[in-house]
Design a protein around this motif. Structure first.
Motif, PDB file in Angstrom:
ATOM      1  N   VAL A 148       0.830  -1.204   0.000  1.00 15.37           N
ATOM      2  CA  VAL A 148       0.000   0.000   0.000  1.00 15.37           C
ATOM      3  C   VAL A 148       0.868   1.259   0.000  1.00 15.37           C
ATOM      4  O   VAL A 148       1.719   1.440   0.881  1.00 15.37           O
ATOM      5  N   ASP A 149       0.650   2.099  -0.990  1.00 17.63           N
ATOM      6  CA  ASP A 149       1.287   3.410  -1.052  1.00 17.63           C
ATOM      7  C   ASP A 149       0.490   4.333  -0.130  1.00 17.63           C
ATOM      8  O   ASP A 149      -0.444   5.018  -0.544  1.00 17.63           O
ATOM      9  N   ALA A 150       0.870   4.352   1.155  1.00 14.50           N
ATOM     10  CA  ALA A 150       0.076   5.057   2.162  1.00 14.50           C
ATOM     11  C   ALA A 150      -0.071   6.540   1.839  1.00 14.50           C
ATOM     12  O   ALA A 150      -1.162   7.118   1.996  1.00 14.50           O
ATOM     13  N   ALA A 151       0.990   7.192   1.398  1.00 15.87           N
ATOM     14  CA  ALA A 151       0.922   8.629   1.115  1.00 15.87           C
ATOM     15  C   ALA A 151      -0.085   8.914   0.011  1.00 15.87           C
ATOM     16  O   ALA A 151      -0.838   9.893   0.072  1.00 15.87           O
ATOM     17  N   ASN A 152      -0.129   8.048  -0.997  1.00 14.48           N
ATOM     18  CA  ASN A 152      -1.045   8.238  -2.114  1.00 14.48           C
ATOM     19  C   ASN A 152      -2.488   7.996  -1.689  1.00 14.48           C
ATOM     20  O   ASN A 152      -3.413   8.718  -2.099  1.00 14.48           O
ATOM     21  N   VAL A 153      -2.701   6.991  -0.856  1.00 22.54           N
ATOM     22  CA  VAL A 153      -4.055   6.704  -0.369  1.00 22.54           C
ATOM     23  C   VAL A 153      -4.548   7.835   0.523  1.00 22.54           C
ATOM     24  O   VAL A 153      -5.649   8.370   0.343  1.00 22.54           O
ATOM     25  N   VAL A 154      -3.742   8.220   1.496  1.00 25.45           N
ATOM     26  CA  VAL A 154      -4.127   9.282   2.429  1.00 25.45           C
ATOM     27  C   VAL A 154      -4.369  10.593   1.684  1.00 25.45           C
ATOM     28  O   VAL A 154      -5.331  11.321   1.957  1.00 25.45           O
ATOM     29  N   GLY A 155      -3.511  10.887   0.710  1.00 24.36           N
ATOM     30  CA  GLY A 155      -3.634  12.132  -0.031  1.00 24.36           C
ATOM     31  C   GLY A 155      -4.847  12.198  -0.935  1.00 24.36           C
ATOM     32  O   GLY A 155      -5.195  13.277  -1.438  1.00 24.36           O
ATOM     33  N   SER A 156      -5.518  11.070  -1.138  1.00 26.73           N
ATOM     34  CA  SER A 156      -6.694  11.056  -2.013  1.00 26.73           C
ATOM     35  C   SER A 156      -7.987  11.381  -1.260  1.00 26.73           C
ATOM     36  O   SER A 156      -9.046  11.468  -1.872  1.00 26.73           O
ATOM     37  N   VAL A 157      -7.889  11.569   0.054  1.00 23.78           N
ATOM     38  CA  VAL A 157      -9.066  11.862   0.873  1.00 23.78           C
ATOM     39  C   VAL A 157      -8.884  13.230   1.524  1.00 23.78           C
ATOM     40  O   VAL A 157      -8.024  13.406   2.396  1.00 23.78           O
ATOM     41  N   PRO A 158      -9.658  14.231   1.138  1.00 25.85           N
ATOM     42  CA  PRO A 158      -9.493  15.591   1.672  1.00 25.85           C
ATOM     43  C   PRO A 158     -10.088  15.747   3.078  1.00 25.85           C
ATOM     44  O   PRO A 158     -11.112  16.396   3.280  1.00 25.85           O
ATOM     45  N   ASP A 159      -9.402  15.138   4.052  1.00 23.52           N
ATOM     46  CA  ASP A 159      -9.916  15.189   5.425  1.00 23.52           C
ATOM     47  C   ASP A 159      -8.992  15.946   6.365  1.00 23.52           C
ATOM     48  O   ASP A 159      -9.049  15.768   7.592  1.00 23.52           O
ATOM     49  N   GLY A 160      -8.118  16.772   5.801  1.00 21.92           N
ATOM     50  CA  GLY A 160      -7.184  17.534   6.623  1.00 21.92           C
ATOM     51  C   GLY A 160      -5.933  16.767   6.975  1.00 21.92           C
ATOM     52  O   GLY A 160      -5.235  17.135   7.926  1.00 21.92           O
ATOM     53  N   TRP A 161      -5.611  15.739   6.190  1.00 20.36           N
ATOM     54  CA  TRP A 161      -4.452  14.901   6.475  1.00 20.36           C
ATOM     55  C   TRP A 161      -3.154  15.695   6.553  1.00 20.36           C
ATOM     56  O   TRP A 161      -2.222  15.310   7.261  1.00 20.36           O
ATOM     57  N   TRP A 162      -3.079  16.810   5.816  1.00 24.14           N
ATOM     58  CA  TRP A 162      -1.844  17.592   5.752  1.00 24.14           C
ATOM     59  C   TRP A 162      -1.497  18.235   7.099  1.00 24.14           C
ATOM     60  O   TRP A 162      -0.360  18.625   7.322  1.00 24.14           O
ATOM     61  N   PHE A 231      -0.871  -7.548   3.964  1.00 18.53           N
ATOM     62  CA  PHE A 231      -0.762  -6.146   3.555  1.00 18.53           C
ATOM     63  C   PHE A 231       0.550  -5.581   4.092  1.00 18.53           C
ATOM     64  O   PHE A 231       0.875  -5.747   5.266  1.00 18.53           O
ATOM     65  N   ALA A 232       1.304  -4.921   3.218  1.00 19.94           N
ATOM     66  CA  ALA A 232       2.519  -4.205   3.615  1.00 19.94           C
ATOM     67  C   ALA A 232       2.282  -2.732   3.321  1.00 19.94           C
ATOM     68  O   ALA A 232       2.171  -2.338   2.154  1.00 19.94           O
ATOM     69  N   VAL A 233       2.166  -1.930   4.358  1.00 15.17           N
ATOM     70  CA  VAL A 233       1.834  -0.515   4.206  1.00 15.17           C
ATOM     71  C   VAL A 233       3.116   0.300   4.311  1.00 15.17           C
ATOM     72  O   VAL A 233       3.809   0.259   5.342  1.00 15.17           O
ATOM     73  N   VAL A 234       3.447   1.036   3.248  1.00 16.19           N
ATOM     74  CA  VAL A 234       4.683   1.816   3.202  1.00 16.19           C
ATOM     75  C   VAL A 234       4.390   3.250   3.622  1.00 16.19           C
ATOM     76  O   VAL A 234       3.555   3.936   3.021  1.00 16.19           O
ATOM     77  N   VAL A 235       5.054   3.710   4.688  1.00 13.95           N
ATOM     78  CA  VAL A 235       4.889   5.075   5.193  1.00 13.95           C
ATOM     79  C   VAL A 235       6.205   5.811   5.038  1.00 13.95           C
ATOM     80  O   VAL A 235       7.286   5.223   5.086  1.00 13.95           O
ATOM     81  N   GLU A 236       6.107   7.123   4.872  1.00 14.19           N
ATOM     82  CA  GLU A 236       7.300   7.917   4.601  1.00 14.19           C
ATOM     83  C   GLU A 236       7.187   9.296   5.228  1.00 14.19           C
ATOM     84  O   GLU A 236       6.107   9.725   5.669  1.00 14.19           O
ATOM     85  N   VAL A 283       2.346 -10.188  -5.996  1.00  9.00           N
ATOM     86  CA  VAL A 283       2.385  -8.830  -5.452  1.00  9.00           C
ATOM     87  C   VAL A 283       1.450  -7.899  -6.206  1.00  9.00           C
ATOM     88  O   VAL A 283       1.470  -7.836  -7.435  1.00  9.00           O
ATOM     89  N   THR A 284       0.636  -7.176  -5.441  1.00  7.97           N
ATOM     90  CA  THR A 284      -0.212  -6.120  -5.989  1.00  7.97           C
ATOM     91  C   THR A 284       0.138  -4.825  -5.267  1.00  7.97           C
ATOM     92  O   THR A 284       0.148  -4.781  -4.028  1.00  7.97           O
ATOM     93  N   VAL A 285       0.438  -3.777  -6.014  1.00  7.48           N
ATOM     94  CA  VAL A 285       0.738  -2.472  -5.430  1.00  7.48           C
ATOM     95  C   VAL A 285      -0.482  -1.584  -5.573  1.00  7.48           C
ATOM     96  O   VAL A 285      -1.022  -1.424  -6.675  1.00  7.48           O
ATOM     97  N   ALA A 286      -0.935  -1.021  -4.453  1.00 10.56           N
ATOM     98  CA  ALA A 286      -2.076  -0.105  -4.455  1.00 10.56           C
ATOM     99  C   ALA A 286      -1.566   1.321  -4.526  1.00 10.56           C
ATOM    100  O   ALA A 286      -1.088   1.880  -3.534  1.00 10.56           O
ATOM    101  N   THR A 287      -1.636   1.900  -5.710  1.00  3.57           N
ATOM    102  CA  THR A 287      -1.207   3.278  -5.935  1.00  3.57           C
ATOM    103  C   THR A 287      -1.887   3.821  -7.184  1.00  3.57           C
ATOM    104  O   THR A 287      -2.214   3.059  -8.094  1.00  3.57           O
ATOM    105  N   SER A 288      -2.082   5.143  -7.205  1.00  2.00           N
ATOM    106  CA  SER A 288      -2.593   5.784  -8.415  1.00  2.00           C
ATOM    107  C   SER A 288      -1.525   6.669  -9.045  1.00  2.00           C
ATOM    108  O   SER A 288      -1.814   7.446  -9.958  1.00  2.00           O
ATOM    109  N   ASP A 289      -0.300   6.540  -8.543  1.00  5.50           N
ATOM    110  CA  ASP A 289       0.841   7.260  -9.111  1.00  5.50           C
ATOM    111  C   ASP A 289       1.291   6.504 -10.360  1.00  5.50           C
ATOM    112  O   ASP A 289       1.797   5.385 -10.266  1.00  5.50           O
ATOM    113  N   ARG A 290       1.089   7.114 -11.512  1.00  2.00           N
ATOM    114  CA  ARG A 290       1.349   6.414 -12.768  1.00  2.00           C
ATOM    115  C   ARG A 290       2.798   5.977 -12.902  1.00  2.00           C
ATOM    116  O   ARG A 290       3.083   4.831 -13.290  1.00  2.00           O
ATOM    117  N   ALA A 291       3.733   6.876 -12.589  1.00  2.00           N
ATOM    118  CA  ALA A 291       5.150   6.528 -12.730  1.00  2.00           C
ATOM    119  C   ALA A 291       5.533   5.406 -11.780  1.00  2.00           C
ATOM    120  O   ALA A 291       6.258   4.472 -12.156  1.00  2.00           O
TER     121      ALA A 291
END
Length: 319
Positions: A148-162, A231-236, A283-291
């Protein structure tokens, strides 16, 4: 229940059985009593489902009733369904995490035995299990993981994550953790009855999770019906120290791990995908980052968008 050809199928509401897999002893098989349906053959503990009973629950209940399989002794790997239209049989395949000795608990068994996987075909098998066994056996070697690309998932929900990136990552981890644990017997068995839901006016979150427990096989590019991946959740960055929920059940047998990127989160995801593929995992990677998705595919992984992951675990759903 009878087919058009007159063949009998047990269970008005279908049936289910358990393939318990012990990494050291093989699979648990039941030598069926001579008077039973297809008596004298070897198969798996199982039987008819109750009305409204989830197949995973029924498989575990029957295994407890017929073979003394203790609650919490296994964790699910995948489910396979034989669908005939008028009747269905669900096979729950589960890994033994707390070794146990089976106990003949009713008159339906002549013997219960741990049989090494290579020796299963030497026994006179129940015709239904014999037909399913080749596919089940090949699936035993499959180990799916969702990175799981945690930053990409979290960033897709406008809940004040920043404002609190670590807190947002922890909310995601809690959702993933809860979804993974929903495959356990305790979580599934705690689902409220239809009557209690009617009183509250709507199905609970636990009920919704249990009815859709696991991940559809097609989503992971696998055979079968539903799988229970790791599930392997990658945080950064600022979220690197996010904590994953823990419980006495999940500490030893956790289906969720946290990968803490020391530098680039994308690089950590690709490295983890490459490592897992080299181990033979699916392996399945959950991300919407095209690159990033292209890099993941290049090392042998498949890719699903973050919307898929959000819907799967219920992240970003307002209560």
């Amino acid at each position: 229940m009878y087919s058009e050809t007159g063949q009998r199928y047990w269970g008005r509401f279908g049936a289910a059985g358990l393939v318990a897999v012990d990494p050291h002893r093989g699979i648990l098989l039941q030598h069926r009593a001579e008077w039973s349906h297809h008596g004298g053959t070897w198969g798996i503990p199982g039987g008819a489902l109750h009305e409204g009973e989830l197949p995973a629950v029924g498989a575990l209940r029957e295994a407890a009733e017929e073979a003394g399989v203790p609650a919490g002794a296994v964790v699910p790997l995948f489910m396979s369904v034989l669908e005939l239209g008028f009747w269905r049989y669900t096979t729950l395949v589960a890994r033994v995490v707390h070794p146990f000795d089976p106990v003949i608990a009713d008159a339906e068994s002549l013997e219960l035995r741990w049989v090494p996987i290579d020796d299963v075909d030497e026994l006179p098998l129940h015709h239904g299990f014999a037909g399913a066994w080749p596919e089940l056996r090949s699936a035993l070697a499959v180990r799916p993981v969702v990175i799981v690309d945690a930053a990409n998932v979290v960033g897709s929900v406008p809940d004040g994550w920043w404002r609190d990136r670590a807190g947002a990552a922890e909310r995601l981890l809690a959702k993933v953790h809860a979804f993974a644990l929903a495959g356990s017997r305790a979580a599934v068995s705690s689902v409220p009855t239809a009557a209690s839901e009617a009183t509250s006016g709507a199905p609970s979150q636990a009920s919704r999770s249990a009815t859709s427990v696991g991940v559809p096989a097609a989503d992971l590019g696998l055979a079968g019906d539903r799988w229970f991946p790791e599930f392997a959740v990658v945080v950064e960055g600022a979220a690197r120290d996010a904590r994953c929920p823990a419980s006495s059940e999940s500490v030893k047998n956790s289906a969720v791990s946290v990968v803490r990127a020391t530098a680039s989160g994308d690089d950590a995801i690709v490295d983890e995908a490459r490592r897992r593929v080299a181990l033979g995992e699916s392996v399945t990677v959950a991300t919407s980052d095209r690159a990033l998705g292209e890099r993941a595919v290049a090392v042998g992984a498949s890719v699903r968008g973050v919307g898929w992951l959000r819907d799967l675990v219920g992240y970003g759903v307002r209560r």
